[in-house]
Write an enzyme that holds these catalytic residues in place. Sequence first.
Site, PDB file in Angstrom:
ATOM      1  N   CYS A  57       0.856  -1.176   0.000  1.00 37.24           N
ATOM      2  CA  CYS A  57       0.000   0.000   0.000  1.00 37.24           C
ATOM      3  C   CYS A  57       0.897   1.233   0.000  1.00 37.24           C
ATOM      4  O   CYS A  57       1.702   1.420   0.920  1.00 37.24           O
ATOM      5  CB  CYS A  57      -0.859  -0.039   1.267  1.00 37.24           C
ATOM      6  SG  CYS A  57      -1.799   1.442   1.582  1.00 37.24           S
TER       7      CYS A  57
ATOM      8  N   CYS B 151      -0.455   3.559  -6.504  1.00 35.30           N
ATOM      9  CA  CYS B 151      -1.419   2.990  -5.562  1.00 35.30           C
ATOM     10  C   CYS B 151      -1.601   1.556  -6.022  1.00 35.30           C
ATOM     11  O   CYS B 151      -1.728   1.299  -7.236  1.00 35.30           O
ATOM     12  CB  CYS B 151      -2.739   3.749  -5.636  1.00 35.30           C
ATOM     13  SG  CYS B 151      -4.086   2.915  -4.762  1.00 35.30           S
TER      14      CYS B 151
END
Length: 282
Positions: free
Chosen positions: A87, A198
């Site tokens: 992440c 992302c």
Amino acid sequence: MGRTLCPAICFTMTDPTAPIGVFDSGVGGLTVARALLHLLPGERLLYFADTAHVPYGPRPPEQIKDFALDISAFLIEQGAKAVIMGCNTSSAVALEPARESHGPLIFGVIQPGAKAALRATRKSRIGVIATQATVSTAAYSSALRGLKPALEVIEQPCPEFVPLVEKGELNSAHTRQVTNGYLEPVLQFGVDTVVLGCTQYPLLRPLIQEIAGPEITLIDPAEETAKEVAAALREAKLVNPGTPDASAHRFFASGDPTSIKTVGARFLGQPIENIESASLWK
Ligand code: DGL
């Protein structure tokens, strides 16, 4: 956030057959897990999807940091020999604090992504598409300019992407329209390389590539991260020598497991049936 961290375990783990923890707000971290299993097929996963809190992108950095530290502690308690923040948003705000709490075998995705982008760019003009939180930290600009100060970098927040990916809307008319809007300023900046900053975004890769055009190189930090983790495990003699065994992976969700079962399973290329409920913040 009320959990006590568990520094006692602190990667004194020396068992190569121990699993690797990977976490994300949702399905995105599976891009990293998949890249890792491609390089080290004998590894066993402990995958944590913080679906109770997805999306992370609009949340304040302090809150994201608390989530990331708590999840790292949980994965270590479950026996992880290393933890990967699959992440970017967590890596941007929590990598250093997590390393301070838990030791060096915690990995993030931003530095590896920046290195891969630097290798790819010919014009020294790089675009980064990421969550609002990641863009506000300017973590990618700092990492990239730390590698080469003269780089021109544009960072574009894409707040609608994570909810669309979690819903499995990977190529709808709406997703296409939103993608066009996000990419326009990046392409106008004259970049030749775009970082998918992302971990949910690689699931949109075909659409992003189609709209950006074939001359734009897309960077998926997951691949470079997996290489770094594999190298670190080899050096620490912690590579699992076992044979691939999909049934040895464990999946946890703090909230609704649907996106992991559907989008995630399709992406990982294996059914994900038994998702354990892990409500760390009751
Ligand atoms: N997948 C995460 C990232 O790479 C978090 C996205 C989100 O939940 O907003 O940034």
